[in-house]
Design a protein around this motif. Sequence first.
Motif, PDB file in Angstrom:
ATOM      1  N   VAL A 160      44.637  95.511 128.287  1.00 37.78           N
ATOM      2  CA  VAL A 160      44.368  96.955 128.212  1.00 37.78           C
ATOM      3  C   VAL A 160      44.939  97.663 129.438  1.00 37.78           C
ATOM      4  CG1 VAL A 160      42.530  98.691 128.249  1.00 37.78           C
ATOM      5  CG2 VAL A 160      42.329  96.686 126.758  1.00 37.78           C
ATOM      6  N   LEU A 161      44.769  97.051 130.617  1.00 40.75           N
ATOM      7  CA  LEU A 161      45.303  97.657 131.836  1.00 40.75           C
ATOM      8  C   LEU A 161      46.829  97.771 131.787  1.00 40.75           C
ATOM      9  CD1 LEU A 161      44.627  98.677 134.699  1.00 40.75           C
ATOM     10  CD2 LEU A 161      44.951  96.317 135.506  1.00 40.75           C
ATOM     11  N   SER A 255      48.918  96.357 142.522  1.00 43.03           N
ATOM     12  CA  SER A 255      47.680  96.108 143.275  1.00 43.03           C
ATOM     13  C   SER A 255      46.469  96.055 142.351  1.00 43.03           C
ATOM     14  CB  SER A 255      47.483  97.201 144.325  1.00 43.03           C
ATOM     15  OG  SER A 255      48.560  97.204 145.245  1.00 43.03           O
ATOM     16  N   LEU A 256      46.383  97.003 141.404  1.00 43.58           N
ATOM     17  CA  LEU A 256      45.223  97.031 140.507  1.00 43.58           C
ATOM     18  C   LEU A 256      45.201  95.815 139.598  1.00 43.58           C
ATOM     19  CD1 LEU A 256      45.035 100.827 139.558  1.00 43.58           C
ATOM     20  CD2 LEU A 256      43.553  99.541 141.104  1.00 43.58           C
ATOM     21  N   ALA A 257      46.397  95.363 139.151  1.00 40.64           N
ATOM     22  CA  ALA A 257      46.429  94.170 138.301  1.00 40.64           C
ATOM     23  C   ALA A 257      45.930  92.955 139.068  1.00 40.64           C
ATOM     24  CB  ALA A 257      47.859  93.933 137.804  1.00 40.64           C
ATOM     25  N   LEU A 258      46.340  92.858 140.326  1.00 41.47           N
ATOM     26  CA  LEU A 258      45.884  91.724 141.124  1.00 41.47           C
ATOM     27  C   LEU A 258      44.384  91.834 141.411  1.00 41.47           C
ATOM     28  CD1 LEU A 258      47.103  89.211 142.431  1.00 41.47           C
ATOM     29  CD2 LEU A 258      47.374  90.513 144.547  1.00 41.47           C
ATOM     30  N   GLY A 259      43.915  93.074 141.677  1.00 43.35           N
ATOM     31  CA  GLY A 259      42.491  93.256 141.924  1.00 43.35           C
ATOM     32  C   GLY A 259      41.658  92.967 140.697  1.00 43.35           C
ATOM     33  N   ALA A 260      42.112  93.440 139.522  1.00 42.37           N
ATOM     34  CA  ALA A 260      41.378  93.174 138.286  1.00 42.37           C
ATOM     35  C   ALA A 260      41.357  91.688 137.985  1.00 42.37           C
ATOM     36  CB  ALA A 260      42.017  93.954 137.127  1.00 42.37           C
ATOM     37  N   GLY A 261      42.476  91.012 138.228  1.00 42.18           N
ATOM     38  CA  GLY A 261      42.520  89.566 138.000  1.00 42.18           C
ATOM     39  C   GLY A 261      41.581  88.832 138.930  1.00 42.18           C
ATOM     40  N   VAL A 265      38.458  86.391 138.031  1.00 39.48           N
ATOM     41  CA  VAL A 265      38.351  85.028 138.568  1.00 39.48           C
ATOM     42  C   VAL A 265      36.986  84.822 139.203  1.00 39.48           C
ATOM     43  CG1 VAL A 265      39.243  83.431 140.315  1.00 39.48           C
ATOM     44  CG2 VAL A 265      40.825  84.746 138.884  1.00 39.48           C
ATOM     45  N   ILE A 266      36.509  85.843 139.946  1.00 36.42           N
ATOM     46  CA  ILE A 266      35.184  85.757 140.567  1.00 36.42           C
ATOM     47  C   ILE A 266      34.097  85.598 139.512  1.00 36.42           C
ATOM     48  CG2 ILE A 266      33.483  87.074 141.885  1.00 36.42           C
ATOM     49  CD1 ILE A 266      35.814  88.304 143.444  1.00 36.42           C
ATOM     50  N   ASP A 267      34.279  86.330 138.368  1.00 36.72           N
ATOM     51  CA  ASP A 267      33.290  86.235 137.293  1.00 36.72           C
ATOM     52  C   ASP A 267      33.461  84.980 136.459  1.00 36.72           C
ATOM     53  OD1 ASP A 267      32.212  88.599 138.094  1.00 36.72           O
ATOM     54  OD2 ASP A 267      33.258  89.842 136.600  1.00 36.72           O
ATOM     55  N   GLY A 268      34.471  84.164 136.755  1.00 36.71           N
ATOM     56  CA  GLY A 268      34.683  82.938 136.010  1.00 36.71           C
ATOM     57  C   GLY A 268      35.333  83.139 134.665  1.00 36.71           C
ATOM     58  N   GLN A 269      35.911  84.326 134.417  1.00 34.34           N
ATOM     59  CA  GLN A 269      36.540  84.576 133.129  1.00 34.34           C
ATOM     60  C   GLN A 269      38.037  84.267 133.129  1.00 34.34           C
ATOM     61  OE1 GLN A 269      35.536  88.429 131.379  1.00 34.34           O
ATOM     62  NE2 GLN A 269      33.799  88.629 132.798  1.00 34.34           N
ATOM     63  N   LEU A 270      38.598  83.925 134.290  1.00 39.99           N
ATOM     64  CA  LEU A 270      40.046  83.722 134.400  1.00 39.99           C
ATOM     65  C   LEU A 270      40.308  82.710 135.499  1.00 39.99           C
ATOM     66  CD1 LEU A 270      42.595  85.073 133.052  1.00 39.99           C
ATOM     67  CD2 LEU A 270      42.795  86.436 135.136  1.00 39.99           C
ATOM     68  N   SER A 271      41.323  81.892 135.302  1.00 40.74           N
ATOM     69  CA  SER A 271      41.696  80.922 136.325  1.00 40.74           C
ATOM     70  C   SER A 271      42.633  81.592 137.333  1.00 40.74           C
ATOM     71  CB  SER A 271      42.400  79.719 135.682  1.00 40.74           C
ATOM     72  OG  SER A 271      43.648  80.125 135.129  1.00 40.74           O
ATOM     73  N   ALA A 274      46.166  81.905 135.955  1.00 36.48           N
ATOM     74  CA  ALA A 274      46.322  82.966 134.958  1.00 36.48           C
ATOM     75  C   ALA A 274      46.342  84.332 135.629  1.00 36.48           C
ATOM     76  CB  ALA A 274      45.185  82.884 133.942  1.00 36.48           C
ATOM     77  N   MET A 275      45.574  84.468 136.738  1.00 34.15           N
ATOM     78  CA  MET A 275      45.561  85.740 137.467  1.00 34.15           C
ATOM     79  C   MET A 275      46.960  86.068 137.998  1.00 34.15           C
ATOM     80  SD  MET A 275      43.592  86.644 141.058  1.00 34.15           S
ATOM     81  CE  MET A 275      44.703  85.515 141.925  1.00 34.15           C
ATOM     82  N   VAL A 276      47.578  85.087 138.668  1.00 30.84           N
ATOM     83  CA  VAL A 276      48.916  85.301 139.224  1.00 30.84           C
ATOM     84  C   VAL A 276      49.927  85.502 138.102  1.00 30.84           C
ATOM     85  CG1 VAL A 276      50.733  84.304 140.632  1.00 30.84           C
ATOM     86  CG2 VAL A 276      48.342  83.989 141.278  1.00 30.84           C
TER      87      VAL A 276
END
Length: 575
Positions: A160-161, A255-261, A265-271, A274-276
């Motif tokens: 979505v972002l 920056s926002l994509a990296l922050g959202a990722g 990751v903190i919430d455990g929804q993404l590795s 996958a974030m990078v």
Amino acid sequence: MKKTPFFERSELARALWEFRREFLWAGSLSFLANLLMLAPTLYMLQIFDRVLASQSELTLLAVSLITLLLFMALALSEWLRSRVLVRASLRFDRQLSTRVFHGSFQACLGQSGPMRSRPFADLNHIRQFSTGPAVFALFDAPWTPIYIAVIFFLHPWLGVLSLGFALVQAALAWFGQRQTVAPAEDVLKAAGETMSDLQGKLRNVEVLESMGMVANLQRRWNRQHAACMEKSALAQGTVSRLAGWSKFIRYSQQSLALGAGALLVIDGQLSPGAMVAANVLMGRALAPIDQLVGTWRGFATCRSAFQRLEKLLADFPGQAHVPSRAAPTGTISLQGVSAGASGREVPILKNVSFTVPAGTVVAVLGPSGSGKSTLAKVMVGIWNTSAGAVLLDGVPIRNWNRLELGPHLGYLPQDVELFGGSIAENIARLGHIDSRKVIEAATSAGMHETILRFPKGYDTLIGDAGNLLSGGQRQRIGLARAIYGNPSLIVLDEPNANLDDAGEAALLYAIRQLKARGKTVFVVTHRQGAVALADRVMVLRDGELTADGPRDAVLVASFRRPQPAVQTAALVQSA
């Protein structure tokens, strides 16, 4: 109303359509290149999620080698794509350059001034655009939704972002197109007019310097240049604002994509991998849109160039195949000919009709502005007629093959134009130099002995437009060029305007020779000697043929008819 398909719209569009196979190849290679662009993303995923987790050096080596091979294939596909487009652009230039040259040449006939170079610049713009980054951005743009779909697969919120940023970038591109096209066209038009006006004035640099007109010219140019610079500053300001906003959106996206990722990751929804990978994919997805924003000016320039070139080729179509004909004898006929100039409502020539058999010497008389020079251009087929027909040996002159007809016509304009090169090349009409014919023409024009006194004789370079020669020498070399190759129809417009007594005698000798050979000669003149050699005299006044017939009868009738003092004086001088 049914819309005409692009490939049927014009000659230029059809020429571009012929390269559809090359563009299809470029599109296929773009497909492969963009597919391989996923390799860095997959490599990151493997490094973060597999190699670091397993601590396996063998897995790292295998993944790295596979990725390296994919990078080599990526580089090869991009090189081949560029090579295909470059070769296509060169073939496009070869295919159209001759047509553009002839179209530009035809556009300048009937106009004062040299052939404009703008059409060649337009052709070059189109050719360069077809191999530039904007075309690659167009090929890469369809992959934007595919990359976004992959991001959705990694995580919906990241998708979505990325979709939101893509829409913002697309809106900025559309807004940029609306805001930059018109100002860019205004700047190009103003710059072209300013440069053309200055170049036209600098052709008379001696007049400007001798009469102290340089300061006035500078003030005039300063006003035009300042107006052009103001328009350029406004256009550049718009482009800079758009580039600034585009840069802001791009940096914000990264920056926002990296922050959202990181939050996912903190919430455990993404590795972490996958974030990078999502951040890299998002940048790749929005890159074509960002490139389109940066190349709107190129789009605007190319579109304007395409429209101008399209109009030029439509207004001056290529000459259809014209069958070869026997050499003309020189019989010329005008039937109800009227001719004018662009921007002038009243025609210059009005319903002129006559027939002149081969072997006739005709003197054309009349006051200044009566249409004599226009008549001369009409007879040799370089001035368009609005009505009537010009026939050479009974065939419309437009139906002759110009390349075949040219050697059988001789024309000396009122303002003699020579070309850079040697004297021999100018006399031989820039073609193959036949030494015998060159010397014969120069001798007839009374220039042979003069030429031999030059440092290199006939090989002497005369400079740009013959500026190393005197006015009389230029006129006599122009006369030699007109009679080179023994043409059948010779039209001389004020051939003795810059001649001294010796030059006048040489001109009369050349006319006598042409008359003895049975050539048709038209001489626009006011001097007694040339009129005395004429078999026939025509008198033009205000574009109308007011008298036409045997020399003595026309001159006697002209003296008996009441006429303004200026016209009487001209005829007295002729008689």
